[in-house]
Design a protein around this motif. Structure first.
Motif, PDB file in Angstrom:
ATOM      1  N   SER A   1       0.408 -10.033  -2.207  1.00  0.00           N
ATOM      2  CA  SER A   1      -0.403 -11.233  -2.400  1.00  0.00           C
ATOM      3  C   SER A   1       0.212 -12.471  -1.754  1.00  0.00           C
ATOM      4  CB  SER A   1      -0.610 -11.475  -3.899  1.00  0.00           C
ATOM      5  OG  SER A   1       0.630 -11.510  -4.575  1.00  0.00           O
ATOM      6  N   ASN A   2       1.554 -12.485  -1.512  1.00  0.00           N
ATOM      7  CA  ASN A   2       2.172 -13.666  -0.918  1.00  0.00           C
ATOM      8  C   ASN A   2       2.344 -13.540   0.594  1.00  0.00           C
ATOM      9  OD1 ASN A   2       4.234 -11.800  -0.759  1.00  0.00           O
ATOM     10  ND2 ASN A   2       5.819 -13.162  -1.576  1.00  0.00           N
ATOM     11  N   LEU A   3       1.844 -12.463   1.195  1.00  0.00           N
ATOM     12  CA  LEU A   3       1.833 -12.246   2.642  1.00  0.00           C
ATOM     13  C   LEU A   3       3.227 -12.152   3.241  1.00  0.00           C
ATOM     14  CD1 LEU A   3      -1.142 -14.569   3.743  1.00  0.00           C
ATOM     15  CD2 LEU A   3      -1.175 -12.174   3.013  1.00  0.00           C
ATOM     16  N   ASP A   4       4.201 -11.699   2.463  1.00  0.00           N
ATOM     17  CA  ASP A   4       5.545 -11.446   2.991  1.00  0.00           C
ATOM     18  C   ASP A   4       5.448 -10.377   4.083  1.00  0.00           C
ATOM     19  OD1 ASP A   4       8.193 -10.525   3.427  1.00  0.00           O
ATOM     20  OD2 ASP A   4       8.786 -11.083   1.397  1.00  0.00           O
ATOM     21  N   PRO A   5       6.004 -10.637   5.289  1.00  0.00           N
ATOM     22  CA  PRO A   5       5.903  -9.637   6.367  1.00  0.00           C
ATOM     23  C   PRO A   5       6.479  -8.274   5.993  1.00  0.00           C
ATOM     24  CG  PRO A   5       6.682 -11.740   7.229  1.00  0.00           C
ATOM     25  CD  PRO A   5       6.685 -11.857   5.732  1.00  0.00           C
ATOM     26  N   LYS A   6       7.405  -8.234   5.030  1.00  0.00           N
ATOM     27  CA  LYS A   6       7.988  -6.954   4.632  1.00  0.00           C
ATOM     28  C   LYS A   6       7.007  -6.102   3.825  1.00  0.00           C
ATOM     29  CE  LYS A   6      11.605  -9.026   2.871  1.00  0.00           C
ATOM     30  NZ  LYS A   6      12.896  -9.282   2.184  1.00  0.00           N
ATOM     31  N   LYS A   7       5.844  -6.670   3.502  1.00  0.00           N
ATOM     32  CA  LYS A   7       4.828  -5.934   2.749  1.00  0.00           C
ATOM     33  C   LYS A   7       3.697  -5.456   3.658  1.00  0.00           C
ATOM     34  CE  LYS A   7       5.899  -8.721  -1.342  1.00  0.00           C
ATOM     35  NZ  LYS A   7       5.432  -9.731  -2.315  1.00  0.00           N
ATOM     36  N   LEU A   8       3.905  -5.530   4.962  1.00  0.00           N
ATOM     37  CA  LEU A   8       2.874  -5.155   5.914  1.00  0.00           C
ATOM     38  C   LEU A   8       2.711  -3.647   5.982  1.00  0.00           C
ATOM     39  CD1 LEU A   8       0.987  -6.425   8.128  1.00  0.00           C
ATOM     40  CD2 LEU A   8       2.777  -5.784   9.771  1.00  0.00           C
ATOM     41  N   GLN A   9       1.463  -3.198   5.936  1.00  0.00           N
ATOM     42  CA  GLN A   9       1.126  -1.794   6.160  1.00  0.00           C
ATOM     43  C   GLN A   9       0.551  -1.677   7.561  1.00  0.00           C
ATOM     44  OE1 GLN A   9       1.277   1.354   4.552  1.00  0.00           O
ATOM     45  NE2 GLN A   9       0.531   1.882   6.590  1.00  0.00           N
ATOM     46  N   GLY A  10       1.173  -0.843   8.397  1.00  0.00           N
ATOM     47  CA  GLY A  10       0.682  -0.653   9.747  1.00  0.00           C
ATOM     48  C   GLY A  10      -0.633   0.095   9.774  1.00  0.00           C
ATOM     49  N   ALA A  11      -1.283   0.084  10.924  1.00  0.00           N
ATOM     50  CA  ALA A  11      -2.550   0.788  11.087  1.00  0.00           C
ATOM     51  C   ALA A  11      -2.372   2.271  10.785  1.00  0.00           C
ATOM     52  CB  ALA A  11      -3.074   0.591  12.503  1.00  0.00           C
ATOM     53  N   TYR A  12      -3.349   2.862  10.155  1.00  0.00           N
ATOM     54  CA  TYR A  12      -3.249   4.280   9.810  1.00  0.00           C
ATOM     55  C   TYR A  12      -4.640   4.862   9.599  1.00  0.00           C
ATOM     56  CZ  TYR A  12      -4.176   3.047   4.899  1.00  0.00           C
ATOM     57  OH  TYR A  12      -4.753   2.587   3.740  1.00  0.00           O
ATOM     58  N   GLY A  13      -4.704   6.181   9.680  1.00  0.00           N
ATOM     59  CA  GLY A  13      -5.934   6.904   9.385  1.00  0.00           C
ATOM     60  C   GLY A  13      -5.668   7.992   8.363  1.00  0.00           C
ATOM     61  N   LEU A  14      -6.618   8.214   7.490  1.00  0.00           N
ATOM     62  CA  LEU A  14      -6.552   9.286   6.501  1.00  0.00           C
ATOM     63  C   LEU A  14      -7.643  10.300   6.809  1.00  0.00           C
ATOM     64  CD1 LEU A  14      -5.989   7.318   3.172  1.00  0.00           C
ATOM     65  CD2 LEU A  14      -4.282   8.481   4.568  1.00  0.00           C
ATOM     66  N   LEU A  15      -7.243  11.541   6.979  1.00  0.00           N
ATOM     67  CA  LEU A  15      -8.166  12.601   7.344  1.00  0.00           C
ATOM     68  C   LEU A  15      -8.286  13.594   6.202  1.00  0.00           C
ATOM     69  CD1 LEU A  15      -9.889  14.094   9.501  1.00  0.00           C
ATOM     70  CD2 LEU A  15      -7.768  15.245  10.213  1.00  0.00           C
ATOM     71  N   ASN A  16      -9.518  13.848   5.770  1.00  0.00           N
ATOM     72  CA  ASN A  16      -9.820  14.874   4.777  1.00  0.00           C
ATOM     73  C   ASN A  16     -10.624  15.981   5.442  1.00  0.00           C
ATOM     74  OD1 ASN A  16      -8.644  13.097   3.014  1.00  0.00           O
ATOM     75  ND2 ASN A  16     -10.489  12.644   1.859  1.00  0.00           N
ATOM     76  N   ALA A  17     -10.426  17.214   4.990  1.00  0.00           N
ATOM     77  CA  ALA A  17     -11.132  18.347   5.583  1.00  0.00           C
ATOM     78  C   ALA A  17     -11.524  19.333   4.500  1.00  0.00           C
ATOM     79  CB  ALA A  17     -10.263  19.034   6.631  1.00  0.00           C
ATOM     80  N   ARG A  18     -12.657  20.019   4.722  1.00  0.00           N
ATOM     81  CA  ARG A  18     -13.143  21.015   3.775  1.00  0.00           C
ATOM     82  C   ARG A  18     -13.931  22.060   4.554  1.00  0.00           C
ATOM     83  NH1 ARG A  18     -14.250  20.758  -2.055  1.00  0.00           N
ATOM     84  NH2 ARG A  18     -13.111  18.800  -1.913  1.00  0.00           N
ATOM     85  N   ILE A  19     -13.627  23.329   4.328  1.00  0.00           N
ATOM     86  CA  ILE A  19     -14.350  24.414   4.971  1.00  0.00           C
ATOM     87  C   ILE A  19     -14.620  25.491   3.937  1.00  0.00           C
ATOM     88  CG2 ILE A  19     -12.189  25.493   5.765  1.00  0.00           C
ATOM     89  CD1 ILE A  19     -13.801  26.484   8.210  1.00  0.00           C
TER      90      ILE A  19
END
Length: 820
Positions: free
Chosen positions: A747-765
């Protein structure tokens, strides 16, 4: 380095290519007789009446029961994989769950703050997002309404609404059964049945159970915690419905539900150690200080390993009943929804997130939050000569009680002395005993020094609303509506220092402390932690009562134009309102003449928004392609911010926050028979335009002024492919990916709290009957095992250290289901 989002997208493309090859070989013989695919009509109730989604001048994402089943969605948190622009996070317990749309949502989990994104289940408003986290049973559909929706859905929906509709009873008998096993010893089972009870009524029952071992490993140190796993699942849900239709014009639906959880959740890991982490590790490993040789108190970069000597517990009970009456009066339809809800969470945790005993919250009724709510909504709607009209009223009475207990642990005396002395020289773990003349552990007595506060808040809300759509011509529609809301809240706070303030008083009376320079780091740490709000003797036996009253008039106007049966465009304005309230916690003002003096006015004002939106909805390519888009600009005033400083929770208002951008959503029944695609992309620039006095709470090293949990880009893509293997067997595969660009999770925008870009992949067969009578499926969530932060925060009482609540790692399993 290979971008994980790009790698997972190549995985999706590769699997689809493979499946298309399979389809070509398996289904080629019957291609000549295949009916061209088309999209099904999507009916939503975004304007409290049933309409085709393409006719509604609101940005809406609608998820069908089939989409939810294919993606394994059972609650609002795992539905984010299907919804661009939506983020859902949890913190110390999963009842502290927060949803955000277009980067806007409640920041922090203080129970005094209402939700910016409203949760409505079967027409009943839920007072906090966390009550929607859990098995929701048999879901018929979920609608995500983006942007302010206060005019029809009421207060506290100034960012959007998630409306969940469960399956109703049927006059045709049916039953389902489902079982799942997976990694982390996941065991799930559910069953349902529906059917007629007599000629005018039907029932539906559902029961579900899940038990899973924790996926987060825990170093418990010297205990008393004996559980070396956290973030598990142990829950059950019961739900029953009774529908009676004595005539074609009258229907009464009764719903009752009960769910219970008893879990170890939710621990956090250190992501960036502070300058005094060595103090914690010394207490853990030096025998002379009570430690064990070779032990660790805290470490970062440990993957899925947390440190907690005190157990994490969450016991959640959620239950309620509702009655919905629908009555066709001839020229109008009357709807009444009466509901009662009760949600209770009892939680305990290791407050310092180390294997050293510094602070903890006991997992007893001394840490309990309970919401009780009675609500009534009454609507009358009709249609007359091109005018769709609706008028209604809403009443809610809410009782919120919260008891909060926090105690010093066995190592607090030694930790405080070591920390304060290390700020100016070599650590002296016996500094506190030397200053107070008491033995170690006798100043901040374990299990005694601390607080046990309770808060009792009542809230009553009345509202009157109206919504009309007038067909100006065959192509032009004008929609207008308003809502008047009256809100009154009263809070009684009782503050209790469990040692009568003796621990802080001992420091304040110490001649050694009095001789220190108040500006010295040693003094600042001693008094900053030793007389923090946890031990502040000025709160001892203090009682306080506050109240606030608000009146708000909000409204909306929308103008839509239909070019033809396939394309509609609209422009809209809406203003929204989120109620003010009280900080349910201890508050002091460090800048005051007496920085230890309690602040008794803990209120914060209402939050408002003006929203502008231009959208287009289109159904193209012979009803095989649905493409919707919107440009939006939402301007918030007095945006409510709750932030944790590492010592106390602060609730303040940010004068101006703006969320503007563009979003697109698409559904495509592709020419390849059995293959359908859906998804969308959201670009949202959600920025703090004016900080005001809240600037003091933000990191001076922040990279930008974008508010937390607000990625610039967010996208979701889901591909489902079903191909017949024989007349009685089909193969069905679903791949879903959610992508977020980088954003700050603090909430205070500290750079150490940054989450880099990412993708989450789910799969079902899976394979099963073409009519879905039975199926066996292999599935995985977070297939690429992405390591990511949900929420990062300042570690309690550990200067300049950052901890984070993590997202779940890769999970996988097998599910079997049958319908009768």
């Amino acid at each position: 380095m290979v971008n994980p989002g790009a790698r997972s997208r190549r995985t999706v493309a590769g699997v689809l290519l493979l499946l298309s090859s399979v389809a070509g070989n398996v289904g080629r013989a019957e291609d000549a007789t295949v009916t061209p695919p088309v999209l099904n009509e999507v009916i939503v109730t975004a304007q409290k009446r049933s309409e085709n989604i393409q006719d509604v001048p609101i940005a809406v994402i609608a998820l069908s029961a089939r989409q939810l089943q294919d993606s394994g969605v059972t609650d609002i948190k795992n539905m984010t994989v299907l919804t661009p622009g939506l983020t859902v996070t949890s913190t110390t317990n999963e009842n502290s769950t927060t949803a955000r749309i277009r980067g806007i949502g409640t920041v922090g989990d203080n129970p005094g703050l209402e939700s910016s994104v409203g949760i409505v289940i079967d027409g009943v408003y839920r007072p906090r997002n966390g009550v929607g986290f859990g098995n929701l049973g048999e879901i018929e559909r979920i609608e995500v309404l983006e942007g302010p929706q206060g005019e029809l859905f009421g207060k506290n929906n100034d960012a959007g609404v998630i409306s969940i509709t469960t399956k109703r009873p049927s006059m045709t008998f049916g039953a389902t059964a489902e079982a799942t096993v997976g990694n982390f010893n996941d065991r799930e089972i559910s069953a349902s049945a529906t059917g007629p009870l007599n000629s005018i009524s039907a029932g539906r029952v559902y029961a579900g159970y899940q038990k899973t071992e924790g996926w987060l490993n825990v170093d418990t140190g010297r205990g008393p915690n004996t559980n070396d796993r956290s973030n598990d699942r142990n829950l059950y849900t019961l739900r029953g419905q009774y529908l009676i239709t004595p005539t074609d014009d009258l229907a009464l639906l009764l719903i009752g539900d009960y769910s219970k959880r008893n879990e170890s959740c939710c621990d956090a890991v250190a992501t960036s150690l502070g300058p005094f982490a060595g103090i914690v590790n010394a207490l853990a490993s030096v025998p002379a200080l009570g430690g064990q040789a070779g032990a660790r108190g805290i470490a970062s970069g440990t993957g899925y390993l947390a440190f907690s000597n005190y157990p994490w517990t969450q016991r959640v009970r959620d239950m309620g009943v509702s009655a919905q009456l629908d009555w066709n009066l001839g020229g109008a339809n009357l709807t009444s929804i009466t509901a009662w809800r009760d949600n209770t969470v009892v939680a305990g945790n290791d407050t310092d997130y180390t294997s050293v005993d510094i602070l903890h919250e006991p997992g007893t009724n001394g840490n309990q939050t309970d919401f009780k709510q009675f609500s009534e909504e009454l609507r009358l709607a009709g249609k007359d000569h091109g005018l769709d009209w609706l008028v209604g009223g809403f009443f809610a009475s809410e009782l919120l009680t919260s008891t909060q207990t926090l105690w010093a642990g066995n190592d607090f005396d030694l930790y405080l002395g070591g920390l304060a002395s290390a700020s100016v020289g070599p650590p002296n773990f016996l500094l506190v005993p030397q200053l107070t003349g008491k033995a170690p552990g006798a100043t901040f007595v374990p299990g005694v020094a601390g607080y046990a506060d309770d808060f009792h808040q009542t809230s009553r809300s009345y509202a009157f609303f109206s919504n009309e759509t007038y067909a100006i011509t065959g192509n032009w529609d004008l929609t207008a509506g308003f809502r008047y809301t009256h809100e009154k809240k009263t809070l009684r706070s009782n503050y209790n220092d469990t040692d009568g303030g003796a621990s802080c008083g001992s420091l304040l009376r110490s001649p050694g402390v009095a001789a220190m320079n108040p500006a010295s780091p040693e003094y600042q740490f001693l008094l900053g932690y030793g007389c923090s709000v946890v031990f502040n003797s000025f709160f001892a036996n203090l009682a306080n009562t506050q109240s606030l009253t608000e009146n708000n008039l909000s409204g909306t106007i929308k103008l839509s134009y239909r070019f033809n049966d396939q394309v509609m465009t609209y422009i809209s304005f809406a203003d929204g309102y989120k109620a003010g309230g009280f900080n349910l916690g201890r508050v002091t003002n460090p800048a005051a003449a007496n920085p230890l003096a309690p602040v008794l006015d803990t209120s914060f004002p209402e939050e408002t928004v003006n929203s502008y939106e231009l959208g287009v909805k289109s159904t193209l390519a012979d009803n095989t392609l649905r493409l919707n888009a919107a440009v939006f600009d939402q301007r918030y005033r007095n945006f409510q911010l709750n932030t944790y400083t590492g010592i106390l929770f602060v609730v303040t208002s940010i004068p101006q926050v703006q969320s503007k951008g563009v979003e697109t959503n698409v559904a495509w029944a592709t020419p390849l028979n059995g293959l359908s695609l859906s998804g969308g992309v959201t670009y949202a620039f959600t920025n703090i335009n004016e900080f005001g006095s809240a600037i003091a709470l933000f990191s001076p090293k922040r990279l930008n002024d974008r508010i937390s949990f607000a990625p610039l880009w967010s996208g979701a893509l889901s591909a489902t492919y079903q191909v017949p293997l024989s007349s009685s067997l089909a193969l069905r595969t679903t791949l879903s990916e959610k992508y977020n660009s980088s954003y700050n999770t603090g909430s205070n925008l500290d750079p150490k709290k940054l989450q880099g870009a990412y993708g989450l992949l789910n799969a079902r067969i899976g394979i099963g009957a073409p009519d879905d009578k039975w199926a066996v499926e292999l599935w995985s969530a977070n297939l690429t095992d992405k390591y990511y932060y949900q929420v990062a925060f300042d570690a309690p009482f550990q200067y300049n250290q950052i901890n984070a609540f993590l997202g779940a790692p890769r999970t996988f399993g097998i599910t079997a289901r049958a319908k009768f």
